[in-house]
Design an enzyme around this catalytic site. Structure first.
Site, PDB file in Angstrom:
ATOM      1  CD  GLU A 177      19.985  15.243  28.200  1.00 21.44           C
ATOM      2  OE1 GLU A 177      19.320  14.490  27.462  1.00 21.44           O
ATOM      3  OE2 GLU A 177      19.769  16.453  28.287  1.00 21.44           O
ATOM      4  CG  ASP A 230      12.276   9.418  23.653  1.00 20.77           C
ATOM      5  OD1 ASP A 230      13.063  10.334  23.338  1.00 20.77           O
ATOM      6  OD2 ASP A 230      12.098   9.049  24.823  1.00 20.77           O
TER       7      ASP A 230
END
Lengths: 401, 265
Positions: free
Chosen positions: B47, B58
Site C-alpha cells: 500500500e 490518520d
C-alpha cells in the site's frame, strides 16, 4: 420552470453537485444517527419551542435591524440597514448554531462536546452552551491561532472548556477541523461534534444553516415592519459561510431579493494571499463535502490569508458553491485594507465597532449602496462585534495597547 | 481475474502481509528501493500512501510522513512515477494507492485512472470516497480493471456492511479500532468476531489494519483475516533512516518477525 432552491439538500445531502458525505467510514454510523435525530427534531414542537425560548432568553433575540442613517447619507445611495448579530450573547451569530446543536446533543444523550475554532468565536460559543448544559467540552484550535487569539482562549478556559493546541499542518482552522474529526472517530459513542459552519459532511451544512436561519427570518419580519417591504439586496461575509446562509436562506425563493456573499480578498487575489475559495479556488473535496477549495495544482490544500481569522478557511459551505453556480447569489471579494477602512468608518460614523469579518460585508455594502437609489434598501449582516479585533487593528497601525 | 485476486489465490491460505508506506518518505529517492526491500522481506501487496495536506483519518505518524513528503515535492504525479519505476523490476507484487480524494479530483478521474493503470497500479483506497460517492470514479476504474478497496469499520451497520461488500473489489479493509491510523487500543477478540461475521457477506479476502504494530498484534488479529496491514509502526521505524542502507536494515528487522509469525499460523 423556475428553479427551486428551498428544497435542498436532497436525501443524500447534495446541493446539485456539491455537498454530500465524503467522510471516513467510522463516522458513517454517527452521521446517519445525527441525520435521523435532526430530521425528527426539526419538526418536533417541543424541541423547536425550547430552541426559540433559548434564542430569546439566553441569546437575547431578536437582534435589531438598525437603519444606519449617517452611513446612508455618506454614501448617497441606497438605504443601509444593519442586522445586529453583534448584540447577541457572546458577540456574534455563532451562538445561534451552538444553542441549537447542544439541544440536539442532549436529546441524543451525548456526554461530551467537541468543536473546532479559528478566531475562537465558535469555540467560545460552544464552551458557553456546554457550560450552561453541564457537558464536558474540548475545543481544538491551531497553535498559530492560539497565539493570535489569546483572549478567546482564556474565555474558553474560564467557561470550563479544555483548549487543545493543534500542531499539525498549517496549525490553523482547517487543521483544527481535521483534529476534531480524528477525536470524533476515536470517541464516536459518547461525543457530539458541534461544527461551527455550514461545511462538513451531511447533515451539517443543512443543520447549521437551519439554526442560523433565525437571522433571515427576523429580517423578513423586521423589514416588512420597518421598511414596508423586503430589502432589494442582502450582503454578508463568507468564510465557511454560516452567517450568510442564515441571512440568505429564508429569502432564497424571493428572486427579487439579490444576495451578495463577500469573500476575504486578503492582500489581493493576484497575490495568492487570500481566502476567496469561490472566486479563486476550484472544485474539490475537503472536510467531508464537495465544494470550492483553495488548493494547488497537485490538489494539496493551500494556506489562506485574511486580516480576519474567522474568514481564514480554504473551503466554503457547499450550498454557497451551489448558489454561486446557479447564479442565485453573487460572490465578491473585499481586501484587507478595504475591510480595515470599513471597520473605522462604521466605528466613527455609527458608533458600532464591527468584527473584521463583518467589516468585509460593510465594505462591500457601502460600495453597492453607491450604485443604488435612495428608494432602495440594503441589509448588511453585522455578524459580530469588533472587541476581539482591537489588538489586531492596533498592531497593524503600530499602536501598542 | 484481477491481479489482486490472483495474488490472494496464489497464497493458498497463507496470510498476506501488506505494509503501508507514504510515497516520498523519508526521502523521495528512497521510496522505490524501499518498496523492493518490503517485497524481499515478505510483503505480498504494497500500500503506497499518496501524500495529502489534510489527512483527517490518520494519526500523527502518518500525518508527519505526509507532510515531509509534500515538503520534498512529492505529490500524486511523483507517486505514480515511483510505481512505474518499481514495476520495471517487479511485475508480481500488487500495488494499492491509499490516500484522499482531493488530489485525485484535482488531477481528474479519467487522467488519474489512465495514469495509474499505465504506471502499474492495481487498486485504489480513498479514505474519504465511500461507495455512495464513488460511482463516477468506479466507472473509470472498471475500464482498466483497477479495484476500488473500501473500508469497513467497527461502527458500520449490518445493512451497510452488505452494501459495501457488494461494491468492493480486491479485498475488504477492516478497520480494527475506533480511531485514527496507529492508535493503540486494539481488541483482537472483537476484531476476530467481527471479521468472522463479515465473511458471511463476501467472498473477497479481508485485510485488517489500524493499530497493528508488531508480530504479536499481527498474529492476534490474523486468526480470521486473510491479510494484515501495517502502516504507522513501519513508518515509525523509518523515521531515523537517512539513506536506503539504513532503511534496508530497518525494514528487514521490522518485517521479518512479522512474516515468520504469520507463516507459523
Amino acid at each position: 420552470m423556475t428553479q427551486k432552491f428551498d428544497n435542498l439538500p436532497d436525501e443524500t445531502g447534495h446541493f446539485g453537485r456539491f455537498g454530500g458525505n465524503f467522510a471516513a467510514e467510522t463516522l458513517f454510523h454517527c452521521l446517519e444517527e445525527l441525520k435521523a435525530a435532526y430530521k425528527k427534531l426539526k419538526t418536533d414542537a417541543d424541541f423547536q419551542q425550547q430552541f426559540q425560548r433559548d434564542l430569546a432568553e439566553f441569546v437575547g433575540r431578536p437582534s435589531p435591524l438598525y437603519h444606519a442613517e449617517r452611513l446612508t447619507k455618506q454614501q448617497q445611495g441606497a438605504q443601509i440597514w444593519l442586522k445586529r448579530e453583534d448584540l447577541n450573547h457572546t458577540g456574534a451569530h455563532k451562538i445561534n448554531n451552538t444553542v441549537g446543536q447542544i439541544l440536539l446533543a442532549k436529546a441524543m444523550g451525548k456526554k461530551r462536546i467537541i468543536a473546532e475554532t479559528g478566531a475562537g468565536q465558535h469555540g467560545v460559543a460552544t464552551a458557553t452552551v456546554a457550560a450552561r448544559m453541564g457537558l464536558d467540552c474540548v475545543v481544538y484550535m491551531g497553535a498559530v491561532d492560539i497565539e493570535r487569539q489569546a483572549i478567546n482562549v482564556y474565555r474558553m478556559k474560564l467557561l470550563g472548556a479544555e483548549v487543545r493546541s493543534v500542531q499539525s499542518g498549517s496549525q490553523t482552522l482547517k487543521d483544527a477541523l481535521n483534529e476534531a474529526m480524528r477525536d470524533w472517530v476515536a470517541h464516536v459513542d459518547d461525543t457530539f461534534y458541534i461544527i461551527g459552519t455550514v461545511a462538513g459532511p451531511a447533515p451539517y451544512p443543512e443543520m447549521v444553516r437551519d439554526f442560523n436561519s433565525v437571522i433571515g427570518q427576523e429580517v423578513r419580519k423586521q423589514s416588512l415592519e420597518q421598511i414596508g417591504r423586503f430589502p432589494d439586496a442582502l450582503v454578508a461575509c463568507v468564510g465557511g459561510g454560516s452567517n450568510a446562509m442564515g441571512l440568505f436562506h429564508p429569502f432564497i425563493e424571493d428572486q427579487k431579493v439579490r444576495m451578495y456573499g463577500v469573500e476575504a480578498g486578503g492582500k489581493g487575489l493576484e497575490t495568492g494571499q487570500h481566502a476567496a475559495s469561490i472566486n479563486a479556488g476550484k472544485v474539490g473535496v475537503l472536510h467531508g463535502n464537495r465544494t470550492y477549495v483553495m488548493s494547488d495544482d497537485s490538489g494539496q490544500v493551500t494556506e489562506t490569508h485574511s486580516i480576519s481569522a474567522g474568514l481564514d478557511y480554504p473551503g466554503v459551505g457547499p450550498e454557497h458553491a451551489y448558489l454561486n453556480d446557479t447564479g442565485r447569489a453573487r460572490y465578491v471579494t473585499i481586501n484587507d485594507d478595504e475591510a480595515l477602512a470599513a471597520f473605522h468608518n462604521l466605528t466613527r460614523k455609527e458608533g458600532i465597532m464591527p468584527a473584521l469579518e463583518s467589516a468585509h460585508a460593510i465594505a462591500y455594502g457601502l460600495k453597492l449602496a453607491k450604485t443604488m437609489s435612495p428608494e432602495q434598501h440594503i441589509v448588511i449582516n453585522l455578524s459580530g462585534r469588533g472587541d476581539k479585533d482591537v489588538h489586531t487593528v492596533a498592531n497593524i497601525e503600530g499602536v501598542s495597547v | 481475474m484481477s491481479f489482486i485476486d490472483q495474488k490472494f489465490n496464489s497464497l493458498a491460505g497463507k496470510k498476506a502481509l501488506i505494509p503501508f508506506m507514504t510515497a516520498g518518505f523519508p526521502k523521495p529517492d528512497m521510496t522505490v528501493p524501499m518498496m523492493h526491500y518490503l517485497v524481499e522481506n515478505g510483503a505480498d501487496i504494497i500500500e503506497l500512501g499518496m501524500p495529502f495536506s489534510d489527512p483527517m483519518a490518520d494519526g500523527p505518524v502518518i500525518q508527519k510522513a505526509s507532510e515531509k513528503a509534500i515538503q520534498q515535492g512529492v505529490n500524486l504525479v511523483q507517486t505514480l512515477q515511483m510505481v512505474s519505476q518499481f514495476r520495471q523490476d517487479n511485475q508480481h507484487t500488487p500495488v494499492v494507492l491509499m490516500g484522499y480524494l482531493n488530489p485525485v479530483e484535482s488531477m481528474g478521474y479519467e487522467k488519474f485512472v489512465n495514469s495509474a493503470a499505465g504506471a502499474g497500479v492495481n487498486g485504489v483506497l480513498l479514505v474519504d470516497s465511500p461507495p455512495e460517492e464513488s460511482a463516477e470514479l468506479q466507472s473509470h476504474l472498471k475500464k482498466h480493471q483497477l479495484e476500488q478497496i473500501f473500508l469497513v469499520a467497527p461502527t458500520t451497520s449490518e445493512a451497510r456492511k452488505k452494501f459495501i461488500c457488494q461494491q468492493a473489489g480486491g479485498f475488504i479493509y477492516y478497520v480494527a479500532l475506533k480511531g485514527v491510523t496507529g492508535a493503540a487500543d486494539l481488541n483482537p477478540e472483537i476484531v476476530n468476531q467481527e471479521i468472522k461475521q463479515l465473511k458471511q457477506y463476501t467472498a473477497l479476502p479481508i485485510a485488517v489494519g489500524f493499530g497493528v504494530k508488531d508480530a504479536a498484534s499481527a498474529v492476534a488479529v490474523a486468526a480470521q483475516a486473510d491479510a494484515v496491514v501495517i502502516g504507522s509502526a513501519l513508518i515509525q521505524q523509518l523515521l531515523g533512516c537517512q539513506d536506503k542502507h539504513s532503511a534496508k536494515k530497518a525494514i528487514s528487522d521490522f518485517m521479518r518477525p512479522i512474516r515468520l509469525a504469520l507463516d507459523s499460523l
